[in-house]
Scaffold this motif. Structure first.
Motif, PDB file in Angstrom:
ATOM      1  N   GLU A 503       5.430   9.980   8.713  1.00  0.00           N
ATOM      2  CA  GLU A 503       6.256   9.868   9.909  1.00  0.00           C
ATOM      3  C   GLU A 503       7.405   8.880   9.728  1.00  0.00           C
ATOM      4  N   THR A 504       7.179   7.824   8.967  1.00  0.00           N
ATOM      5  CA  THR A 504       8.201   6.776   8.816  1.00  0.00           C
ATOM      6  C   THR A 504       9.068   6.964   7.582  1.00  0.00           C
ATOM      7  N   GLY A 505       8.620   7.759   6.612  1.00  0.00           N
ATOM      8  CA  GLY A 505       9.382   7.935   5.389  1.00  0.00           C
ATOM      9  C   GLY A 505       9.226   6.795   4.402  1.00  0.00           C
ATOM     10  N   LEU A 506       8.273   5.905   4.616  1.00  0.00           N
ATOM     11  CA  LEU A 506       7.995   4.799   3.717  1.00  0.00           C
ATOM     12  C   LEU A 506       6.722   5.074   2.939  1.00  0.00           C
ATOM     13  N   SER A 507       6.547   4.353   1.839  1.00  0.00           N
ATOM     14  CA  SER A 507       5.323   4.529   1.065  1.00  0.00           C
ATOM     15  C   SER A 507       4.136   3.945   1.824  1.00  0.00           C
ATOM     16  N   ILE A 508       2.938   4.336   1.411  1.00  0.00           N
ATOM     17  CA  ILE A 508       1.742   3.872   2.106  1.00  0.00           C
ATOM     18  C   ILE A 508       1.598   2.363   1.988  1.00  0.00           C
ATOM     19  N   ARG A 509       1.868   1.815   0.806  1.00  0.00           N
ATOM     20  CA  ARG A 509       1.733   0.376   0.649  1.00  0.00           C
ATOM     21  C   ARG A 509       2.752  -0.373   1.511  1.00  0.00           C
ATOM     22  N   GLU A 510       3.990   0.147   1.612  1.00  0.00           N
ATOM     23  CA  GLU A 510       4.984  -0.484   2.480  1.00  0.00           C
ATOM     24  C   GLU A 510       4.528  -0.463   3.935  1.00  0.00           C
ATOM     25  N   CYS A 511       3.953   0.661   4.353  1.00  0.00           N
ATOM     26  CA  CYS A 511       3.455   0.741   5.733  1.00  0.00           C
ATOM     27  C   CYS A 511       2.347  -0.269   5.967  1.00  0.00           C
ATOM     28  N   LEU A 512       1.452  -0.405   5.011  1.00  0.00           N
ATOM     29  CA  LEU A 512       0.356  -1.356   5.171  1.00  0.00           C
ATOM     30  C   LEU A 512       0.871  -2.790   5.222  1.00  0.00           C
ATOM     31  N   GLU A 513       1.912  -3.093   4.471  1.00  0.00           N
ATOM     32  CA  GLU A 513       2.450  -4.452   4.452  1.00  0.00           C
ATOM     33  C   GLU A 513       3.294  -4.755   5.678  1.00  0.00           C
ATOM     34  N   LEU A 514       3.915  -3.729   6.290  1.00  0.00           N
ATOM     35  CA  LEU A 514       4.814  -3.948   7.416  1.00  0.00           C
ATOM     36  C   LEU A 514       4.119  -3.879   8.765  1.00  0.00           C
ATOM     37  N   GLY A 515       2.987  -3.203   8.861  1.00  0.00           N
ATOM     38  CA  GLY A 515       2.321  -3.034  10.143  1.00  0.00           C
ATOM     39  C   GLY A 515       1.900  -4.364  10.754  1.00  0.00           C
ATOM     40  N   GLN A 516       2.330  -4.614  12.015  1.00  0.00           N
ATOM     41  CA  GLN A 516       2.074  -5.892  12.671  1.00  0.00           C
ATOM     42  C   GLN A 516       1.076  -5.783  13.832  1.00  0.00           C
ATOM     43  N   HIS A 517       0.509  -4.605  14.067  1.00  0.00           N
ATOM     44  CA  HIS A 517      -0.391  -4.417  15.204  1.00  0.00           C
ATOM     45  C   HIS A 517      -1.797  -4.880  14.832  1.00  0.00           C
TER      46      HIS A 517
END
Length: 801
Positions: A503-517
Motif C-alpha cells: 500500500e505504501t510502496g516501501l520495503s517491508i523493513r522500511e515499513c517496520l522501521e517507520l511505523g510509530q503506532h
C-alpha cells in the motif's frame, strides 16, 4: 577484578538452555527475503575489502557486514567471487597482452587491435581494457615528441574510435584511447578535446622548415599537426620559435629578489599606492630598479597589494571597524582613512567576517547540518561559510565542528550576524514565500529586515526549503505507514506488514522501521512457569535476517514485527543472548523474594533463566556490604607488587597472578590492593607487547560469528581482560557515526530524564540504535556538565548499571 567492577553477567548457550514464554498475540508477517546485492555494491565491497587487507593484518569482515547490512558469510562470499573473477580477468589480460605484442607494427608505432579482437573473439574495447602495459614490451610513444605532432590519419583513427564506442567526447575513457593510439592518455585527451596549446619543439620546427622549403602552404602543413586548432596557430608558433633561435627575443629568467629590493619596493608601494595609479606606480618602481624586468615588478606588485587588500584585521581593529560602519555606513574610503588601511581591505574584512569579532565558538548543530549539505554538493568550506554567514576559521578543512555552547549568542545590534535563530528562519521562509511582482525589491526588504546580505538570505532559504522538504518526506512516510497500520488494526485483525508495504510502496523493513503506532502492543514479563522457545526463535531469526551481527539492531522494527512494547523486546533479545544486567530494581526484587523465604536458586529462576544461585548471592552480598573506605597502598607494598608482577609475568597464567600475589602479601580483601595489582599487570611490558601483536580484525570477526567472546579470548591469548576490552571498544566505534543529530540528542535527553535511577547506557544505546553505549555515556556526561541534564544521583550501593 570483574567481581568488583562489572555487574552484568554474560553466558554463552553452552551454559544453560534458554526458555522464554509466549504470552502475547503475534501479528502476521509474510516471509520476506531481501534482494541480492547489486553489482555496484559487490564492486564496492570488493574494493573496500582489498584496501583494508593492505592496511591491516586481516580483513575486518564485521565492519563491512555492519556497513552494508549483510551477514559476514555473504560479504566473504562476495569477496571470494570477486577474487575469482579478478583471477580470470588476469588470465585474459595475459592473453590480450601477448596477442598485442604479436600484432604490433614497429614502423607505424601502433598495434592492430582489430586483428587482436578477431583472433581472441573479444570486443575491441574490452581488449583495450584488458591490455596490461606494465607487463608488455611495447613502449609507449609521444606523437608530439617523436613526429612533432598528430597527423590527419592519427586524428581520424581517434575520432572513429570515439564515434563508434561513445556518445560524445565527455564520456570517453581516455586511458583506452591512449592504449589504442599507443600514446600517453593525457596527451590523447588534450589533443582529442582540442585543449593542447603548447609550443612547438625542435622536431616540429625541423619538419615545418622542410615543408616550407618544399613550398607547402600552412593549410597543408597543418594536416601534419592536428593537435593545434588551425593553421594560424601553427604559423605563429613556428615564427616565434624561429625568432628565439635567431636571438631576437628571449625568455626572461627572473633573478631572486634581494632583501634590499623587497624593502625598497614595499616602501614605494606604501608611499604612492593611494596617490597614484597602478601604471604610474609601476613606472616609479621600474625607474628605481632599471635592471629588474617589468614582468617581475608586475608580479611583485600584484602579490603585495593583494596581501594589503585581504590581510586579516586584529581584534581591536575589527571592533573599531564595527564602530566606523555604524557611523559612516559603508563609505569604505572614509572608513579606510580612519583605520589607516586600504578601503578594499576594510570592505573585505567586513564582508568576509560580517563584523563578528567575538564569536570564536564552534558551529551549532543546525549550522553544521546546513554546511554539510553545501560541502557535499561540492562547495569549498570557505565559500560555504561565506554563503551561510558563519566564520570560516570555525571550519577545519572539510571537517565540521559542532557547537560547544548551548545558548545562542545575542547579537541583534550587529548588521550582519552569523547566528540564525529559529525565529529568523521562520521569518525568512514566510517572507520568501510571499508572492510579489518585484522579486529584487522583495529580497532587498528581506535583507534589511534580517540584517544579512541578499546572497546569504537566498542561500539560507534554499537550504531551509530543501531540509524541510526532506523532513516532510520522512514524516509523510511515517504517517503513511502508521495510518495504514491503524486502518488494518481497526478492521479487527493484526498488522500485515507485507500488505503495508504494497500500500505504501516501501520495503517491508522500511515499513517496520517507520511505523510509530504503539497502541495495543502487548507487554511481556518473564514467567518461569510458562515458557516457550517459539517467540524467541521467531525474534532471533528476524534479527539475523535483517540485522546480521554486528549491524546495530533497530528495536522499533523488532517491536512492530513482534507487536510487543519496544522495552520488552530489548529485554527478550538480551535474554536470548544470555545477558542479564543488575539494576537497582532487580537487586531490590531479589532481596524481596529472599525475604519471602525463597532460596537463591528459586530467586535466580524468578529473575531470568540465565542466572545461577551464585550470581544472586554475589549481587545481594555486594548490595548489603557497607561502603568501604579505600585504604592507600603503602610504598613498600607497591614495590613488592611490582617485583612480584615482574617475577610472575609470562610464567603463570594472567588470571592466576593476582590471586598468587594477594595470597603472598596476605592483604585479605582490600579492594585498593586488588585494583593496584591488576593495574600493574595490565601495564607490564610483557602483556602490552602481547596485546599489540593481536590481530583484532580476525578476533572481531570470530566474535561477530559467535565463535568466541572477549572473556574467552582473553583466557586463550593469556592477556588481561581489561586491556582486551579497551582495544575492542576502539573497533566497535567504527560501526557508529561519531556525529550526533538533533533527533538523537532529543531522544537521549528524554530517555535519561525518564529514568528514576542512574540510566543504563547499554539500554539507551539499544533504544537509539545508532550510537554505542560508550558514545551515550560520554554524551550524557557532557550534557550534565553543560547543565542540560541534572547531576547524577549518588549511588547508595556499589551496583553499577
Amino acid at each position: 577484578m570483574l567481581a568488583h567492577r562489572a555487574t552484568a553477567f554474560f553466558f554463552t548457550s553452552r551454559h544453560r538452555p534458554l526458555s522464554i514464554p509466549l504470552r502475547s498475540p503475534i501479528s502476521r508477517y509474510s516471509a520476506h527475503s531481501p534482494a541480492g546485492p547489486s553489482t555496484d555494491l559487490k564492486k564496492s565491497i570488493f574494493e573496500e575489502a582489498r584496501l583494508l587487507r593492505q592496511q591491516e593484518k586481516s580483513i575486518p569482515w564485521y565492519q563491512l557486514a555492519a556497513k552494508h547490512h549483510l551477514s559476514i558469510d555473504v560479504v566473504q562470499g562476495i569477496f571470494s567471487q570477486a577474487e575469482a573473477d579478478a583471477q580470470r580477468r588476469q588470465q585474459q589480460s595475459a592473453l590480450v597482452t601477448r596477442a598485442a605484442e604479436e600484432h604490433f607494427d614497429s614502423a607505424l608505432g601502433q598495434c592492430d587491435w582489430e586483428a587482436v579482437s578477431r583472433e581472441l573473439g573479444i570486443p575491441l574495447i574490452e581488449c583495450l581494457d584488458l591490455y596490461d602495459a606494465s607487463t608488455s614490451t611495447i613502449q609507449s610513444r609521444s606523437l608530439i615528441e617523436t613526429n612533432g605532432g598528430w597527423s590527419t590519419l592519427d586524428m581520424e583513427r581517434l575520432k572513429r574510435f570515439i564515434a563508434t564506442n561513445y556518445a560524445d567526447n565527455s564520456a570517453v575513457d581516455w586511458r583506452l584511447a591512449g592504449v589504442l593510439m599507443n600514446v600517453d592518455s593525457l596527451e590523447c585527451q588534450r589533443v582529442g578535446l582540442g585543449i593542447f596549446n603548447g609550443p612547438i619543439n625542435e622536431v616540429a620546427y625541423r619538419r615545418i622548415s622542410e615543408f616550407r622549403e618544399a613550398k607547402l602552404g600552412w593549410k597543408e602543413i597543418h594536416q601534419h599537426f592536428q593537435q593545434y586548432p588551425d593553421k594560424a596557430s601553427v604559423a605563429n608558433r613556428y615564427r616565434g620559435h624561429k625568432l628565439r633561435l635567431q636571438g631576437k627575443t628571449h625568455d626572461v629568467l627572473s633573478a631572486p629578489w634581494t632583501d634590499a629590493e623587497r624593502d625598497l619596493v614595499n616602501d614605494l608601494i606604501r608611499r604612492h599606492l593611494r596617490s597614484t595609479t597602478k601604471l604610474e606606480l609601476l613606472g616609479i618602481i621600474q625607474r628605481e630598479l632599471p635592471a629588474r624586468p617589468l614582468s617581475d615588478i608586475r608580479i611583485f606588485y600584484a602579490v603585495y597589494v593583494y596581501g594589503l587588500k585581504l590581510k586579516r584585521l586584529s581584534k581591536g581593529q575589527m571592533v573599531r571597524l564595527q564602530e566606523l560602519v555604524a557611523e559612516y555606513d559603508e563609505d569604505w574610503d572614509r572608513i579606510g582613512e580612519a583605520l589607516g588601511i586600504l578601503p578594499s581591505r576594510a570592505r573585505h574584512n567586513w564582508v568576509e567576517f560580517g563584523g563578528d569579532v567575538v564569536d570564536y565558538s564552534a558551529l551549532t548543530a543546525d549550522e553544521a547540518r546546513h554546511l554539510q549539505l553545501l560541502t557535499d554538493a561540492g562547495a569549498r568550506p570557505k565559500e560555504a561559510a561565506r554563503l551561510l554567514g558563519i566564520r570560516p576559521y570555525r571550519i577545519r578543512g572539510r571537517r565540521i565542528v559542532t557547537a560547544k555552547a548551548t545558548a545562542p549568542r545575542q547579537k541583534d545590534d550587529t548588521p550582519f550576524r552569523s547566528f540564525w535563530a529559529a525565529a529568523d528562519e521562520e521569518t525568512l521562509l514566510k517572507m520568501a514565500n510571499e508572492p510579489t511582482a518585484n522579486i529584487t525589491a522583495k529580497w532587498e526588504h528581506i535583507s534589511k529586515t534580517l540584517g544579512r546580505t541578499i546572497t546569504i538570505c537566498k542561500t539560507r532559504a534554499r537550504i531551509l526549503r530543501r531540509s524541510r522538504m526532506l523532513e516532510r518526506a520522512l514524516d509523510d512516510n511515517k504517517s503513511l505507514v502508521t495510518s495504514e497500520v491503524k486502518r488494518q488494526l481497526g478492521l479487527g485483525g493484526a498488522a500485515d506488514w507485507s500488505q503495508v508495504s504494497q500500500e505504501t510502496g516501501l520495503s517491508i523493513r522500511e515499513c517496520l522501521e517507520l511505523g510509530q503506532h504503539d497502541d495495543g502492543k502487548a507487554r511481556w514479563h518473564y514467567d518461569p512457569d510458562t515458557s516457550s522457545q517459539a517467540m524467541i526463535g521467531r525474534m532471533t531469526s528476524f534479527i539475523k535476517e535483517h540485522y546480521p551481527a554486528p549491524t546495530p539492531v533497530n528495536y522499533r522494527a523488532v517491536s512492530n514485527f513482534m507487536w510487543i512494547v519496544m522495552e520488552d523486546c530489548i529485554q527478550i533479545h538480551e535474554m536470548a543472548q544470555c545477558k542479564f544486567t543488575w539494576t537497582e530494581a532487580n537487586v531490590e526484587r531479589a532481596a524481596a523474594l529472599r525475604a519471602q523465604g525463597l532460596t537463591y536458586k528459586e530467586v535466580a529462576r524468578r529473575l531470568a533463566p540465565v542466572l545461577s544461585e551464585a550470581n544472586v548471592f554475589a549481587a545481594l552480598r555486594r548490595h548489603s556490604l557497607p561502603k568501604q573506605v579505600r585504604e592507600p597502598v603503602a610504598a613498600h607494598e607497591l614495590e613488592e607488587i611490582s617485583r612480584l608482577v615482574d617475577e610472575y609475568a609470562g610464567k603463570h597464567s594472567v588470571v592466576d597472578i593476582a590471586t598468587k600475589i594477594r595470597k603472598q602479601l596476605k592483604v585479605g580483601g582490600r579492594h585498593s590492593i586488588y585494583s593496584t595489582i591488576n593495574l600493574r599487570i595490565a601495564a607490564h611490558p610483557h602483556y602490552q607487547a602481547k596485546v599489540r601483536d593481536i590481530d583484532y580484525s580476525d578476533l572481531a570477526n570470530r566474535i561477530a560469528k559467535g565463535q568466541t567472546t572477549v572473556s574467552l579470548a582473553a583466557k586463550e591469548l593469556d592477556v588481561p581482560y581489561r586491556l582486551l576490552v579497551d582495544r575492542m571498544r576502539g573497533l566497535d566505534s567504527r560501526l557508529y557515526s561519531p556525529k550526533w543529530t538533533d533527533e538523537e540528542i532529543r531522544k537521549l535527553i528524554d530517555l535519561v530524564r525518564s529514568c528514576d535511577s542512574q540510566p543504563s547506557h547499554s539500554y539507551i544505546s539499544k533504544v537509539i540504535g545508532t550510537k554505542s553505549s560508550m558514545q551515550c555515556r560520554t554524551k550524557v556526561a557532557y550534557l550534565r556538565l553543560k547543565g542540560v541534564l541534572p547531576p547524577a544521583k549518588k549511588k547508595q550501593s556499589k551496583i553499577n548499571d
